[in-house]
Motif scaffolding. Structure first.
Motif, mmCIF file in Angstrom:
data_model
loop_
_atom_site.group_PDB
_atom_site.id
_atom_site.type_symbol
_atom_site.label_atom_id
_atom_site.label_comp_id
_atom_site.label_asym_id
_atom_site.label_seq_id
_atom_site.Cartn_x
_atom_site.Cartn_y
_atom_site.Cartn_z
ATOM 1 N N THR A 58 8.661 55.221 40.953
ATOM 2 C CA THR A 58 8.177 54.752 42.265
ATOM 3 C C THR A 58 8.756 55.637 43.195
ATOM 4 O OG1 THR A 58 7.537 52.831 43.830
ATOM 5 C CG2 THR A 58 9.689 52.847 42.491
ATOM 6 N N GLY A 59 8.202 55.920 44.405
ATOM 7 C CA GLY A 59 8.737 56.565 45.629
ATOM 8 C C GLY A 59 8.070 57.821 45.618
ATOM 9 N N ASP A 60 8.421 58.652 46.755
ATOM 10 C CA ASP A 60 7.957 59.821 47.007
ATOM 11 C C ASP A 60 9.177 60.804 47.739
ATOM 12 O OD1 ASP A 60 6.816 62.305 47.788
ATOM 13 O OD2 ASP A 60 5.317 61.323 49.335
ATOM 14 N N ALA A 61 9.583 61.821 46.705
ATOM 15 C CA ALA A 61 10.777 62.395 46.909
ATOM 16 C C ALA A 61 10.428 63.875 47.537
ATOM 17 C CB ALA A 61 11.780 62.627 45.727
ATOM 18 N N SER A 62 9.204 64.043 48.303
ATOM 19 C CA SER A 62 8.871 65.074 48.783
ATOM 20 C C SER A 62 9.421 65.474 50.215
ATOM 21 C CB SER A 62 7.285 65.582 48.738
ATOM 22 O OG SER A 62 6.859 64.277 49.753
ATOM 23 N N LEU A 63 9.280 66.424 50.954
ATOM 24 C CA LEU A 63 9.789 66.668 52.248
ATOM 25 C C LEU A 63 8.909 66.017 53.349
ATOM 26 C CD1 LEU A 63 10.718 70.461 52.198
ATOM 27 C CD2 LEU A 63 12.321 68.537 51.983
ATOM 28 N N ARG A 64 7.507 65.841 52.989
ATOM 29 C CA ARG A 64 6.950 65.136 54.055
ATOM 30 C C ARG A 64 7.098 63.713 54.496
ATOM 31 N NH1 ARG A 64 0.655 66.505 53.274
ATOM 32 N NH2 ARG A 64 1.979 68.303 52.981
ATOM 33 N N PRO A 65 7.771 63.021 53.860
ATOM 34 C CA PRO A 65 8.108 61.631 54.217
ATOM 35 C C PRO A 65 9.211 61.769 55.088
ATOM 36 C CG PRO A 65 7.729 61.322 51.753
ATOM 37 C CD PRO A 65 7.354 62.662 52.292
#
Length: 106
Positions: A58-65
């Motif tokens: 779960t989660g988002d480890a991209s630069l966008r957030p």
């Protein structure tokens, strides 16, 4: 005659590798630093994802957030941070972004 088992040593090596990698058998926290430039008036934001038992992530480890949460208009550096517990039980991977914050909309 006693039968010797030669499978134990390779199995033990694979289990040790799976449980901890090369840094820590039970717990590992590792950060790859990449800071550059002047640290004055910079904002540090992070975005992470977590994995449990290698089955659920779960989660988002991209630069966008990180850019969106910090309202960053310029990016100065990125870092990566890894946290592992028993190699596969719990993993967290974070991208740490340092940048120049823009004007707030308030």
């Amino acid at each position: 005659m006693v039968r010797q088992s030669y499978w134990f040593a390779p199995l033990a090596a694979v289990l040790i590798w799976m449980l901890g990698g090369c840094y820590g058998l039970v717990y590992r926290k590792h950060t790859d630093p990449a800071r550059v430039g002047n640290a004055a008036n910079l904002s540090v934001q992070r975005s992470c994802f977590r994995s449990y038992l290698g089955l659920v992530s779960t989660g988002d480890a991209s630069l966008r957030p990180a850019i969106k949460n910090g309202n960053l208009i310029a990016m100065h550096s990125t870092e990566r941070e890894y946290t592992l517990v028993l190699g596969f039980l719990y993993r967290r991977y974070c991208v740490i972004l340092t940048g120049t914050p823009g004007q707030s909309a308030e």
